[in-house]
Design an enzyme around this catalytic site. Structure first.
Site, mmCIF file in Angstrom:
data_model
loop_
_atom_site.group_PDB
_atom_site.id
_atom_site.type_symbol
_atom_site.label_atom_id
_atom_site.label_comp_id
_atom_site.label_asym_id
_atom_site.label_seq_id
_atom_site.Cartn_x
_atom_site.Cartn_y
_atom_site.Cartn_z
ATOM 1 N N ASP A 444 0.912 -1.281 -0.051
ATOM 2 C CA ASP A 444 0.197 0.060 -0.040
ATOM 3 C C ASP A 444 0.904 1.220 0.103
ATOM 4 O O ASP A 444 2.104 1.198 0.281
ATOM 5 C CB ASP A 444 -0.957 0.012 1.082
ATOM 6 C CG ASP A 444 -2.345 0.585 0.958
ATOM 7 O OD1 ASP A 444 -2.473 1.601 0.212
ATOM 8 O OD2 ASP A 444 -3.044 0.073 1.742
ATOM 9 N N ASP A 513 -10.660 1.481 -3.471
ATOM 10 C CA ASP A 513 -11.378 1.093 -2.058
ATOM 11 C C ASP A 513 -12.600 1.018 -2.181
ATOM 12 O O ASP A 513 -13.287 0.952 -1.204
ATOM 13 C CB ASP A 513 -10.888 2.421 -1.093
ATOM 14 C CG ASP A 513 -9.586 1.975 -0.498
ATOM 15 O OD1 ASP A 513 -8.934 0.916 -0.678
ATOM 16 O OD2 ASP A 513 -8.981 2.904 0.108
HETATM 17 C C1 GLA Z 1 -5.923 1.639 2.228
HETATM 18 C C2 GLA Z 1 -5.974 0.706 1.298
HETATM 19 C C3 GLA Z 1 -7.271 -0.106 1.886
HETATM 20 C C4 GLA Z 1 -6.685 -0.723 3.125
HETATM 21 C C5 GLA Z 1 -6.342 0.546 4.307
HETATM 22 C C6 GLA Z 1 -5.392 -0.134 5.391
HETATM 23 O O1 GLA Z 1 -7.028 2.682 2.344
HETATM 24 O O2 GLA Z 1 -6.481 1.106 0.056
HETATM 25 O O3 GLA Z 1 -7.693 -1.285 1.226
HETATM 26 O O4 GLA Z 1 -5.682 -1.720 3.093
HETATM 27 O O5 GLA Z 1 -5.476 1.188 3.409
HETATM 28 O O6 GLA Z 1 -5.158 0.884 6.419
#
Ligand code: GLA
Length: 700
Positions: A444, A513
């Site tokens: 990430d 997301d």
């Molecule tokens: C980001 C990612 C999510 C999740 C969060 C965790 O927002 O896109 O899918 O993994 O971080 O903190």
């Protein structure tokens, strides 16, 4: 093919690029578009090089391969830079050309400016082109580079531009406009590819659709700051181009040093955007590093438990996952250091003894005992100021001006271009991948880079996005070389790091997301112009979407998650037995069809009702296909308009069979189409042996 007069004709997949490269002159592009076939190249050259305008400097209107001011090209130049204020107007002239059927390497030089340029051009079997410039400082003093862009010409027919913007949870929103005189420039200054990055810049015949109209499109393969543009000058010359967007002082070439621009991918389609995506998909699928194994069904814990890590609860989630047929269980954020919420712990990549007193093994063993792979979330380029790492090495945070950048999600950026920080992160990730049987890493990157000055030794405080971008590529390359069995997902607050350079070292992207299936239709449709379904993570989310609050049926959510690398992100240990049964039905449907979904041609219909979207995947031999009709909004029509299923073989007759991948759907009216139930064979009898793939469920 190389002919007389220095013409180099790269042609494949219905596309031609004709370049004129003659020693002592600037290389020119005479044609980029439909395959020239037996067309007389001399005639093409003559047409491309019509007389220059009255009062203009340019003697020939043929587009320079390396646009420059020196020859009076008033459009955006390929190179911006200077040597202590001079050598600002380089004029690289062709010295040597290496060419083959599918590639061209042209070396040009400007002795006065002491710069040499190597331009690489390649064409793939699908007709996809990629090109870049490598600039070397052949002088004996520093050359300050402000930017290098690659570009190709587009004709006057390309009079409408389609590009993309976006934000968190709404990536790749299309925007269209007429292409008038001037430039459409899309800069991404986020230090990552960006939610708003225009994955593609397309220019085409006005009104071009998925299945009609000529389209030219480019993509800048870069995961840091970059710029993509479409430009037309009053001379009539048009171009699509782009490159890395360099911050002031970021790249200073010492004597003998080289800068290589990102690849500019360029696609021509004679029949709409489906041709654009087909070309990208074929190129991606032909790579030796393209994922080959069937894409495992994923369960990601994020929207199921967030930071509430509890072994017992996660084991129950794993039980439910195994029951519905999940093949890869991914533990998301919250397993390390003091990371009980998003305010602290980033950088402390040690398993939390508080939450995981016996380490991750009890969960990993349990998951693997159920026959699933185990995956883990990390965010290596980030650091919370409230972390052991930040307390020990505050100097590893990217910053400038004696101040810290504004915090985003309570975090700062770790300067992995700094060798000491790089070594720490490499050691931590390597140790985790060595200690635990981890098959998958969700990688990430949750904030933009702002005020991102370099840390460490000289040149301290210099703009550091370029160095950081190269460092992330190296980190991924070195880790993957050491742990070749581990797959990696590129996630960046959802889909903010999606580009073809990060994809050279990752196996899928987290598309967004947003798991709201309605929004996902759009996000996947437009991301899918670049990426085939097997590279786009697509999950069934909770009944009420956590990002939009909308409620959708399981059926609708499952259909959206079918056309990607499928999975789920939902507390499926707490759902009803009927919902679990339907999920199981869907999972087995996806398993039955993923060979087709992940190898076939992605198609979209130019459906006349904007409220209905039709898309699908057609087997490359066109023997079968899977389509979705999606009601995006209520329609103005009392009954749906007839659908022309795109991409099928017009000389075959197909049996059309409705499928309900997550079980029967609710209906207000009885089905009168004749396609359902036992009547379907009477309604549409196959006249060939080609069959629709089997459905998972009987129709209601
Ligand atoms: C980001 C990612 C999510 C999740 C969060 C965790 O927002 O896109 O899918 O993994 O971080 O903190």
């Amino acid at each position: 093919m190389t002919g007389a007069a220095g013409w180099h004709h790269l042609t494949a997949g219905g596309v031609s690029l004709l370049v004129e490269a003659v020693a002592g002159a600037s290389p020119r592009v005479l044609w980029w578009g439909a395959e020239l076939g037996s067309t007389d190249l001399a005639a093409v050259a003559l047409a491309a090089g019509a007389a220059g305008p009255h009062g203009g400097v340019v003697a020939s209107s043929a587009a320079l391969l390396f646009p420059n001011y020196a020859e009076g090209d008033a459009s955006r130049p390929a190179l911006a830079g200077h040597r202590g204020g001079v050598d600002f107007s380089p004029l690289p002239k062709c010295v040597t050309v290496d060419s083959s059927e599918s590639a061209l390497a042209i070396t040009s030089a400007d002795e006065s400016a002491a710069l040499s340029v190597r331009t690489d051009v390649e064409i793939s079997e699908s007709g996809l082109l990629r090109l870049r410039h490598a600039v070397t400082n052949t002088g004996d003093s520093d050359y300050v580079l402000d930017g290098v862009a690659a570009a190709l010409p587009i004709p006057g027919e390309a009079a409408e531009v389609l590009d993309f913007t976006g934000r968190w949870s709404r990536e790749r929103s299309p925007q269209r406009r007429p292409m008038t005189i001037g430039a459409v420039v899309r800069d991404s200054r986020r230090g990552r590819t960006g939610h708003d990055a225009t994955t593609l810049m397309c220019a085409g015949e006005p009104g071009f659709g998925f299945r009609h109209g000529q389209v030219w499109a480019v993509h800048v393969a870069w995961s840091g700051n970059h710029s993509t543009y479409a430009e037309r000058t009053p001379s009539g010359l048009g171009r699509l181009g782009g490159g890395e967007l360099l911050l002031s002082g970021e790249v200073i070439l010492a004597a003998g040093a080289e800068y290589v621009s990102p690849w500019l991918f360029a696609v021509y389609s004679g029949a709409g955007l489906d041709g654009v995506s087909a070309s990208f998909h074929r190129w991606l699928r032909a790579r030796t590093n393209h994922p080959k194994s069937p894409r495992p069904i994923v369960l990601n814990t994020w929207e199921a438990v967030y930071f509430q890590h509890d072994l017992e609860k996660l084991c129950r989630l794993a039980d439910a996952a195994a029951e519905v047929g999940v093949e890869r269980f991914v533990l998301d954020d919250g397993w390390f250091g003091s990371r009980r919420d998003d305010t602290s712990g980033l950088g402390d990549w040690y398993v939390s003894a508080q939450v995981w007193p016996e380490g991750l093994s009890p969960l990993i063993d349990y998951v693997r005992g159920l026959g699933m792979q185990f995956g883990l979330w990390v965010e290596p380029e980030m650091i919370n100021p409230d972390s052991e790492l930040a307390r020990a090495h505050p100097d590893w945070i990217m910053s400038t001006g004696g101040r810290l950048p504004a915090e985003v999600r309570h975090q700062q950026v770790l300067d992995i271009g700094n060798p000491a920080a790089y070594a720490y992160i490499f050691e931590r990730l390597d140790a985790l991948l060595t200690e635990y049987p981890i098959s998958f890493v969700k990688w990430d990157h949750n904030r933009d880079l702002v005020d991102a000055g370099q840390s460490g030794a000289e040149p301290h405080n210099r703009a550091g996005v370029h160095r950081q971008t190269l460092a992330i590529y190296r980190l991924l390359d070195e880790l993957r070389a050491k742990h070749p069995g581990v797959e990696v997902e590129s996630c960046s607050s959802g889909g903010a790091r999606i580009d073809l350079e990060i994809l050279q070292r990752t196996d899928r992207v987290w598309t967004s997301d947003c798991n709201d299936a309605l929004e996902r239709q759009a996000i996947q449709r437009w991301t899918g112009l670049l990426l085939p379904p097997e590279l786009m993570g697509a999950h069934v989310g909770p009944t009420e979407s956590h990002t939009t609050g909308r409620v959708h049926s399981l059926s609708f959510r499952a259909v959206a998650a079918t056309f990607g690398h499928s999975g789920m992100e939902w507390d499926i240990a707490s759902i009803t037995a009927q919902e679990r049964a339907r999920l199981r039905t869907w999972v087995s449907f996806v398993k039955d069809h993923r060979d087709l979904l992940h190898s076939g041609d992605v198609v979209r219909a130019d459906y006349p009702d904007p409220a209905g979207w039709v898309h699908g995947v057609v087997a490359t031999d066109r023997s079968c296909a899977l389509f979705a009709y999606v009601q995006m909004a209520s329609t103005a029509f009392e009954r749906p308009l007839p659908v022309q299923l795109p991409g099928l073989d017009p000389d075959r007759c197909y049996l059309v069979r409705p499928v309900y991948p997550a079980g029967p759907t609710r209906r207000r009216q009885p089905d009168r189409t004749g396609l359902d139930g036992g009547r379907r064979d009477r309604a549409l009898r196959p006249r060939s042996r080609h069959r629709w793939p089997g459905s998972a469920d009987p129709a209601p």
